[in-house]
Design an enzyme around this catalytic site. Sequence first.
Site, PDB file in Angstrom:
ATOM      1  CG  HIS A  28      -5.052  -2.679   0.930  1.00 57.69           C
ATOM      2  ND1 HIS A  28      -4.241  -3.108  -0.661  1.00 57.69           N
ATOM      3  CD2 HIS A  28      -7.005  -2.423   0.540  1.00 57.69           C
ATOM      4  CE1 HIS A  28      -5.535  -2.588  -1.193  1.00 57.69           C
ATOM      5  NE2 HIS A  28      -6.146  -2.824  -0.922  1.00 57.69           N
ATOM      6  NE  ARG A  35       2.088   5.657  10.583  1.00 61.44           N
ATOM      7  CZ  ARG A  35       1.444   4.621  10.461  1.00 61.44           C
ATOM      8  NH1 ARG A  35       3.289   3.390  11.059  1.00 61.44           N
ATOM      9  NH2 ARG A  35       1.062   3.322   9.341  1.00 61.44           N
TER      10      ARG A  35
END
Lengths: 691, 484
Positions: free
Chosen positions: B241, B298
């Site tokens: 991941h 973000r």
Amino acid sequence: MTIHPSKSPRENVAALRNDRRVYFTNTGPRDTGQSDYKNRHTLYDLIRLAPFYNRSGYFSIENHGGARFHQNLLQNMIDPFEEAILWKERMPDVMTQTLVRSTNLWGYRMYPRNVIRLSVKAFLPYVDVWRCFDFLNYVPNMIPIAEEVMKGGKLFQPAISFSVSEDCTDAYYRKVTDEILRISGGTESVILCIKDMAGVGSPGRIAQLTDALLQKYPDLVIQYHRHATDGLAVPALAAAARAGVKILDVTDDPFTRYYGHAPVRAVQALLQEMGIDTRLDLPGVDKAAEAITGFIGHYQEFESQFRGFSYKVTEHRMPGGAFPSSFEQAAKGGFLPLMPYILRGMSNGNRFIEYFDVTPGSQITWTTWAGIIQYHYKEGGLKQVEDLLDLCERFIARGQSLDAFRPEEKEALLGLYARATDDLKNLLLGKYGPLPFGWPADWVYQSVFGDGWREKIAKDRFEESPLAKKSDEEIGRVREELQKKIERNPTEEELVLYLQHPGAVVDFIRFRTRFGNTTVLPTGIWFDGLKAFGSEVNFETRGKPNTIKLISIGQEVDGVKHIVLSVNSTMHVFPVEMPSHKTVQKAGTRFADPTVSGQVASPIMGNVWRIGDKDRILKTGDIVKEGEEIMNIEAMKVETAVLAPGHGVIREIAVKLNEAVVEKQLLMVLEELPPEEQKRTRRSKTNKKTR
Amino acid sequence: MPESQPKTIRKLFIANRGEIACRTIRTCWELGIRTVVGYSDCDALSYHVKLSDEAVHLGPSPAALSYMDIAKVVDAARRTGCEAVFPGYGFLSENAEFARACRDAGLIFIGPSSEVIARMGDKIATKQTLADAGVQIIPGLPRVTSADQMVKFGKEVGWPIIIKAVAGGGGRGMHRVDSADQAKAALERAVSISQKLFGRGEVYVEKYIRGARHIEFQFIADAYGRVIHLGDRECSIQRRHQKLVEEAPSSLLDDRLRNEMGHVVVKAAKEIGYVTAGTLEFLVAPDRRYYAIEVNPRIQVEHTVTEMIVGLDIIRMMIRMAVGTPLRFRQEEIRITSHAIQCRVNAEDPKNDFAPSYGTVTYLRQVSGPFVRADSGIFQGCEIPPFYDSLISKICSVGKDRPTAIERMRRALSEFNIWGVKTTIPLLKKIMDHPDFVSGRFDTDFIDEHLAELLDYVEDEDEILKISRFIAEITALGKNPYCR
């Protein structure tokens, strides 16, 4: 008709046979380097000779094989394949030549047949002439090599190991030649080499032997290989040429010393005066000589400790190629002053056990007599050494009859080989092949094997081919073993090298991984590094120029010196651990040995933050299951679990909690438990609980 | 909401380090904004400090004591007279408390509101929000506490399933469970790791989509409810991941699907009440069904590939949106006619299970040349400290189409040369040459499935470095011990 590597062995041999001229093999790069310079010639220097050799009219250049092969891996840090390929590329018009030691190839052990075939095949593309000898003149030992070389279309050059003794008669050598020609398909496509590795054949003896062989085989092309040790090389070579030898082994004039080979220009001049034409291109020969004169000064340190010819070689028969390594060993072992006695011992020894002093026989002779003389020197000084040698000489004079000697002398004689090496024992049991002139006298066996010597002979000595008894190597298993050691898949070439020299090759590969191919460096830099501040070395890699300049050498602090180099205009600081410190370091940080099961290595650099898993803190003596987490290392916020490689008991925990560890550092030592043991231990544990 | 006069920023505090701090400084200079960065002990000589107009010492090297210490960061920004704070990614970028602390201190936080960050930080709440906005989400079970729950869920939706940390992010704290018998052990492990990594042990489970691709959409929102998206990014090339290679646009989506997903993204961002730039991440199944997984409130590491193909500076837009400048672009003006790829150069050793590799960069040849962009926070001679993320450089290539971008990436990777630390470069080269990557046939398991092949390289230091090391050793010793 001319000789050329592109032609078939048959065409080249025919060209030699029909040519009235005499040819030369230049042994400079290999055998001369081995005999007079301890094999230390750099590839950087030698390869500069290739363009000159290529146009000098030599039959071949011996650039490969012998002890240089091992030395290249051990100390020159040259890949024998790279070296062979480079010569072939830079010298396309002259034959390249190797020296191969029958079953021992380019190593010091007897290899199984499949290893021999694999290794020969691997070098076939780069080597045109294959000189092959057996130290017992036991021809069946040459068969796998002969077959592979001839099948590969290269020139097979079987050699007869030559010496001078009562047994080394013309008839004996004719018999050996018969056998050789039987495995070589007759005289048509081979060259027979008379290998005078010690340099003991007088001009008369060589002329006579050549004549004897040519009487029987008029079509046979003969080459004479001769060392210079006795001082008679030049006339002996000339006599051989007059008697019908077609190719002579020589070396470049500035390479000549004492244990190597005769100077090419002198031999050529003498032949010319005798009316024998040569095919040499003298300006080319002189160009090579000029180049050698330019670099030979680098090797003074490696020249022999004893200099000068030695006619005594006709008695002790130490081969030229073995002199330097023997001297080196004697100097390093601090027994150089005993050399004359060792040589005298060898002169006696070859009367007791007869074989040819050339690899591996020369190593057996050397270790045996260096051992005997040192032993007696330590026990009773020079007096005892001299007494022993006197006794041996009287024993030989009395026809090796023990009965003629007093009991204490008898005892001394029977004690002569009491500390025999395994190699000597194997030799006497026929493990290298049958000895050329029969087995030695019974007293030798009694001395070597002690009381049980008769049974030993009856049970363990055999006469048939040793190769036939040696089963093939499992190449796949060896490949895996090497892969484990170098932590990547080895190339085919690396595998071939490893099959012969397992220890040296692993160290060589590690050296290359760390330091790259250092053969691009000029010889002075290779031997001594950069000396003066501001001095620089220039060299090319793939045609690109590089400049490395020495900026500064730091003071040694905590065993480390910092060397600042400008590498292609960029400053680099290299911390170098000084040897005094290295041992301390090694004692401090222990690394796991991947070949030893049970040694658990740290997979990464980091911090040991847990010994055990979240449920159990481990200590020495605990039993762990395979796959159980036994430690956890943290680095950059990533935790790495270390799992037990097998079921076992913890014998040692080599690190402390919160210790910083490096990759491959030893973390733990597990002693694997056999399945039975596991059960038992588990049971005893339970028992304890109940109690 | 009526438009108001945008505030001006003369000085910006960048609460980050490494390449993202450097990249932000560059945009600030374009806008005439002075920059202040914080630094920890080990970062005193780092590149972001050298590049910035001013710097403030924050504290010791561990991030918790410097870059992640909210009080210190806010105080540093105020003391240096900054009007705004840019958090970058990682560290405090998804910390709602930090966003609130900035606001309370009168500083403009360049990002969404602390409420939005808080909501997006809770994966369960995010999923609920997205579902409410009409976005398809992956079937899942919130707040899992027992293995029995997982087994029941697994039977319902089909194995495998995946356990995720409620407080997770950046791909950490995820565990795939293939069958019922693995459930118990996996749950225990997940809870313990989540506790250690994020300080919270709560986890949830989702159906694991086989053969899925990770595709995300970049969106920009102003303070007045206007939202556009800047297209999609493909981030399927990841290991455990962690993304390694990203590209834009994805080779999987056609225009119809892209537009459809884009509409969903814009709608969701509006409903969330998002301001500045963010990302909505999807898993796209082989049948082209897509499931939203999370919102990243973000800037993202891979924002570069979007910038390269749309020609917009996303950080510049974030600053503008944050001060109240209205969004002037319409969705139709965003046209994508090229393809960009980014490779992440991490200081780690792929061959050694991607273990971090830190130390001194003794030689550095950065990439250069046409159609290539490099964002990095390192220089020759710098130290790579063990305390932070291992990303040291991002290489981005752009071309008229995907094959061209791949060719340029191969060239750039060959040009990049670094001594002193091990990097992912050899692995990235293998990926760029892999036939399945080249032809676009891959999913998020690509690296795991092909790991052995991809690691089949010989990492060799530069020959000249090795030879120099040899000369240094012989010079120090005075003579060559190997040949004697």
